[in-house]
Scaffold this motif. Structure first.
Motif: not given
Length: 330
Positions: A76, A78-79, A83, A274-276, A280, A285
């Motif tokens: 991931f 993008d995550a 972060l 979602d991851f965030v 995101l 992501s």
């Protein structure tokens, strides 16, 4: 490969990263908890015993954090970028705390500066725990700024410190004898109540402050699943109390581990898909399909080795530590 395959691989990696995270939190959590609790003991003999209980496993426990970071970067990106951009300071504090703890364990045997390094061991553990609590709080609030989010993050940090103290104290109950064991039982009771209290406050605040409460908890079936996990966590808390009262050695630690697993299951359910939260998604992501598949093959080889090595360590170095590196039964 089609979008369905990519989605399945992304969700699989989300689950694997969650599993790595909970393995790290549980294994390195009791290490950090013991370090935090060492700040409350003055006798060097007690510090010696406390360090001896983790002396053969603490470095392997941290391996989960290294693998977790690599997996997050690869699966991931993008995550990872989002972060790290918003969490740079607490991540750096986390790394600094772990470095302090590792150095202290090696240098605490110094004749002239041993007491100082014992303090570094405790402070480094506390800094690392606080940093992890800040990271957790910021993720749950969707990295949102503001005073309310700041209070949420502060409570999260207190909860993580208390939770690690719970793991550390119950591990000491399992591994020590005499006055140190009895002291650890009392600290386990206090830590359990503070941990649960922080969890209740965070749960209520999530509903009003975090994007998780508004966007995920109201979806069909999610709230009922979280209620079931909450009931199971309540039973684990009750088991901790009962096991401590009845004088069990291993029961409190096992129930504390179960409490953490249930808490992280609730966290995973709350974050998905979602991851965030609000920023995101998991699928959006994730890396491309071929990268996820290639990494899955690699982790399929590494994962059993890491788990097997951890279990073998705990089996070899089981038993009560009585001091001077001697375990009960030797």
């Amino acid at each position: 490969m089609d979008n369905t395959t990519h989605t399945m691989l992304a969700i699989t990696w989300f689950g694997l990263i969650g599993l790595m995270l909970v393995f790290y939190v549980v294994t390195d959590g009791f290490d950090l908890g013991i370090g935090i609790l060492s700040l409350l003991r003055k006798r060097r003999e007690d510090h010696d015993v406390m360090v001896q209980t983790i002396g053969h496993v603490w470095d392997a426990n941290e391996t989960w954090l290294v693998v977790l970071g690599g997996a997050l970067f690869g699966a991931f990106p993008d995550a990872y970028a989002l972060l790290l951009q918003d969490l740079y300071l607490p991540v750096m504090l986390l790394i600094a705390g772990l470095i302090m703890r590792g150095a202290a364990i090696e240098f605490r045997h110094s004749v002239s500066h041993g007491v100082l390094w014992d303090k570094v061991f405790g402070i480094g553990s506390l800094v690392a725990a606080i940093a992890q609590g800040v990271i957790l709080g910021k993720v749950l609030t969707g990295l949102a700024p503001g005073e309310l989010s700041g209070v949420f993050v502060a409570v999260s940090a207190v909860g993580v410190v208390a939770g690690y103290s719970l793991l550390g104290s119950t591990y000491l109950v399992k591994r020590t004898v005499g006055t140190l064991e009895q002291w650890s039982r009392r600290l386990a009771l206090l830590s359990a109540f503070v941990t649960v209290a922080a969890a209740v406050v965070l749960t209520a605040a999530t509903w009003f402050i975090s994007a998780v409460g508004h966007e995920r908890w109201t979806q069909p079936g999610v709230f009922h699943l979280l209620i079931a996990l909450g009931v199971a966590a309540g039973l684990a808390f009750a088991y901790i109390m009962g096991a401590l009262y009845l004088g069990s050695s291993s029961g409190p630690f096992r129930a504390s581990v179960a409490l953490f697993f249930l808490s992280f299951a609730g966290l995973a359910v709350s974050l998905f898909p979602d991851f965030v939260p609000g920023k995101l998604g998991i699928v959006e992501s994730a890396s491309d399909t071929s990268t996820l598949a290639f990494m899955l093959i690699g982790i399929g080889v590494i994962f059993p080795v890491m788990i097997g090595y951890n279990l073998y360590q705990y089996y070899i170095f089981r038993g009560k530590v009585k001091g001077n590196g001697v375990r009960a039964g030797e």
